[in-house]
Design a protein around this motif. Structure first.
Motif, mmCIF file in Angstrom:
data_model
loop_
_atom_site.group_PDB
_atom_site.id
_atom_site.type_symbol
_atom_site.label_atom_id
_atom_site.label_comp_id
_atom_site.label_asym_id
_atom_site.label_seq_id
_atom_site.Cartn_x
_atom_site.Cartn_y
_atom_site.Cartn_z
ATOM 1 N N ALA A 173 -0.034 0.757 -6.997
ATOM 2 C CA ALA A 173 0.727 1.966 -6.681
ATOM 3 C C ALA A 173 2.102 1.575 -6.153
ATOM 4 N N ASN A 174 3.123 2.154 -6.733
ATOM 5 C CA ASN A 174 4.508 1.835 -6.376
ATOM 6 C C ASN A 174 5.185 3.121 -5.933
ATOM 7 N N HIS A 175 5.583 3.194 -4.660
ATOM 8 C CA HIS A 175 6.221 4.394 -4.133
ATOM 9 C C HIS A 175 7.725 4.238 -4.008
ATOM 10 N N GLY A 176 8.293 3.340 -4.831
ATOM 11 C CA GLY A 176 9.728 3.117 -4.772
ATOM 12 C C GLY A 176 10.544 4.370 -5.022
ATOM 13 N N TYR A 177 9.994 5.278 -5.838
ATOM 14 C CA TYR A 177 10.713 6.518 -6.159
ATOM 15 C C TYR A 177 10.869 7.423 -4.945
ATOM 16 N N LEU A 178 10.090 7.162 -3.873
ATOM 17 C CA LEU A 178 10.204 7.969 -2.655
ATOM 18 C C LEU A 178 11.326 7.478 -1.750
ATOM 19 N N GLY A 179 11.878 6.323 -2.064
ATOM 20 C CA GLY A 179 12.961 5.794 -1.251
ATOM 21 C C GLY A 179 12.527 5.258 0.101
ATOM 22 N N LEU A 180 11.289 4.783 0.212
ATOM 23 C CA LEU A 180 10.804 4.250 1.484
ATOM 24 C C LEU A 180 11.596 3.002 1.853
ATOM 25 N N THR A 181 12.092 2.956 3.083
ATOM 26 C CA THR A 181 12.862 1.797 3.535
ATOM 27 C C THR A 181 12.036 0.852 4.390
ATOM 28 N N ASP A 182 10.942 1.333 4.923
ATOM 29 C CA ASP A 182 10.066 0.497 5.750
ATOM 30 C C ASP A 182 9.104 -0.248 4.824
ATOM 31 N N LYS A 183 9.272 -1.566 4.721
ATOM 32 C CA LYS A 183 8.467 -2.350 3.789
ATOM 33 C C LYS A 183 6.988 -2.345 4.159
ATOM 34 N N GLU A 184 6.685 -2.293 5.442
ATOM 35 C CA GLU A 184 5.282 -2.288 5.857
ATOM 36 C C GLU A 184 4.602 -0.986 5.454
ATOM 37 N N ILE A 185 5.304 0.141 5.634
ATOM 38 C CA ILE A 185 4.747 1.430 5.220
ATOM 39 C C ILE A 185 4.549 1.445 3.706
ATOM 40 N N ALA A 186 5.543 0.952 2.964
ATOM 41 C CA ALA A 186 5.435 0.918 1.505
ATOM 42 C C ALA A 186 4.241 0.076 1.072
ATOM 43 N N ARG A 187 4.037 -1.062 1.734
ATOM 44 C CA ARG A 187 2.903 -1.921 1.391
ATOM 45 C C ARG A 187 1.593 -1.233 1.723
ATOM 46 N N ASN A 188 1.504 -0.619 2.908
ATOM 47 C CA ASN A 188 0.255 0.034 3.316
ATOM 48 C C ASN A 188 -0.094 1.194 2.397
ATOM 49 N N TRP A 189 0.914 1.982 2.019
ATOM 50 C CA TRP A 189 0.670 3.093 1.098
ATOM 51 C C TRP A 189 0.209 2.571 -0.250
ATOM 52 N N SER A 190 0.803 1.465 -0.687
ATOM 53 C CA SER A 190 0.420 0.885 -1.968
ATOM 54 C C SER A 190 -1.024 0.402 -1.936
ATOM 55 N N VAL A 191 -1.423 -0.232 -0.844
ATOM 56 C CA VAL A 191 -2.813 -0.690 -0.709
ATOM 57 C C VAL A 191 -3.768 0.488 -0.765
ATOM 58 N N LEU A 192 -3.492 1.528 0.008
ATOM 59 C CA LEU A 192 -4.386 2.684 0.067
ATOM 60 C C LEU A 192 -4.488 3.381 -1.290
ATOM 61 N N ASP A 193 -3.350 3.580 -1.946
ATOM 62 C CA ASP A 193 -3.367 4.322 -3.211
ATOM 63 C C ASP A 193 -3.938 3.489 -4.349
ATOM 64 N N THR A 194 -3.700 2.187 -4.330
ATOM 65 C CA THR A 194 -4.304 1.336 -5.352
ATOM 66 C C THR A 194 -5.817 1.333 -5.203
ATOM 67 N N PHE A 195 -6.285 1.276 -3.974
ATOM 68 C CA PHE A 195 -7.728 1.359 -3.728
ATOM 69 C C PHE A 195 -8.274 2.708 -4.207
ATOM 70 N N ASP A 196 -7.526 3.776 -3.944
ATOM 71 C CA ASP A 196 -7.952 5.108 -4.396
ATOM 72 C C ASP A 196 -7.957 5.219 -5.907
ATOM 73 N N TRP A 197 -7.107 4.485 -6.582
ATOM 74 C CA TRP A 197 -7.125 4.463 -8.051
ATOM 75 C C TRP A 197 -8.407 3.848 -8.585
ATOM 76 N N LEU A 198 -8.821 2.760 -7.958
ATOM 77 C CA LEU A 198 -9.857 1.905 -8.541
ATOM 78 C C LEU A 198 -11.268 2.227 -8.073
ATOM 79 N N SER A 199 -11.420 2.771 -6.886
ATOM 80 C CA SER A 199 -12.756 2.868 -6.281
ATOM 81 C C SER A 199 -13.574 4.105 -6.635
ATOM 82 N N PRO A 200 -12.966 5.280 -6.891
ATOM 83 C CA PRO A 200 -13.797 6.475 -7.079
ATOM 84 C C PRO A 200 -14.730 6.384 -8.290
ATOM 85 N N ARG A 201 -15.907 6.949 -8.124
ATOM 86 C CA ARG A 201 -16.871 6.999 -9.229
ATOM 87 C C ARG A 201 -16.362 7.906 -10.343
#
Length: 238
Positions: A173-201
């Motif tokens: 998950a890449n949230h670059g289009y949101l213009g996030l400047t905090d790299k840690e927030i961008a990374r955390n959001w990417s982790v959460l959303d990538t997990f949400d992509w892959l894990s649901p049944r």
């Protein structure tokens, strides 16, 4: 939250039902408006939400199924449900059930993966395997892999004209289009959303015509259905 079109003034002292809150990324934003927020999730993510947002006096967190919510019908002013309904067993039933709890004249914002575009995402190559991996193990793998792949996705996403298409080739998950400047927030959001992509049944993207039919059957008013990248965002009034 920007997709909802709601302002803090709209939500002030109103009751909001947030369904499928997960760890509470949007819960925090809702609570900061001073609305009376009821945040629901079926999973143990409610504990993470409580840890992050339990300090808000205007927040009530409930663990429950969308199909069996323990609230009076037509008791909320606003309904917010993002990143959820495509992962439920019966998307139409889920969509229509939510509106039982919104009062007449109440406003809603719901999103869902957009067919056909969602079927072309490279995560579809990984999901047949990933959804069978134990969640804790999958999350650990995602947490380790995303920081390595996200910089590549960001570089591809910055290519003029074709960046959005190129970034999709990297299954994070890449949230670059949101213009996030905090790299840690961008990374955390990417982790959460990538997990949400892959894990649901379940993952059941929906076509626009079907969403339009559901809104007509519920007699919803002032409905807009907009595609934001791989999502349809449905807004309006009950």
């Amino acid at each position: 939250m920007n997709a909802s079109g709601w302002s803090a003034a709209d939500l002030k002292e109103k009751t909001v039902l947030e369904c499928g809150s997960g760890a509470g990324r949007f819960t925090e934003v809702l609570c900061e408006t001073s609305a009376e927020v009821t945040s629901v999730d079926i999973s143990s993510a409610v504990h993470a939400n409580a840890a992050s947002n339990g300090h808000f006096p205007n927040l009530r967190i409930v663990q429950a199924s969308i199909y069996e919510l323990p609230f009076p019908e037509e008791s909320f002013d606003f309904l917010f449900c993002c990143g959820v309904i495509q992962h439920t067993p019966d998307v139409e039933k889920t969509f229509k059930t939510l509106f039982r709890y919104l009062r007449p004249g109440g406003r809603f914002c719901i999103d869902v993966y957009a067919a056909i575009i969602a079927y072309t995402h490279p995560r579809q190559l990984l999901r047949p395997i990933a959804k069978h991996v134990p969640p804790a193990k999958l999350y650990a793998l995602v947490e380790k892999t995303v920081p390595r792949l996200l910089p590549l996705s960001m570089r591809l996403g910055a290519v003029p004209g074709v960046g959005q298409c190129l970034a999709r080739l990297v299954p994070v998950a890449n949230h670059g289009y949101l213009g996030l400047t905090d790299k840690e927030i961008a990374r955390n959001w990417s982790v959460l959303d990538t997990f949400d992509w892959l894990s649901p049944r379940h993952e059941k993207p929906q076509p626009r015509r079907r969403l339009e039919r559901w809104t007509r059957e519920l007699a919803l008013r002032e409905v807009s259905i907009e595609r934001h990248r791989g999502l349809y965002v449905i807004r309006g009034i009950k």
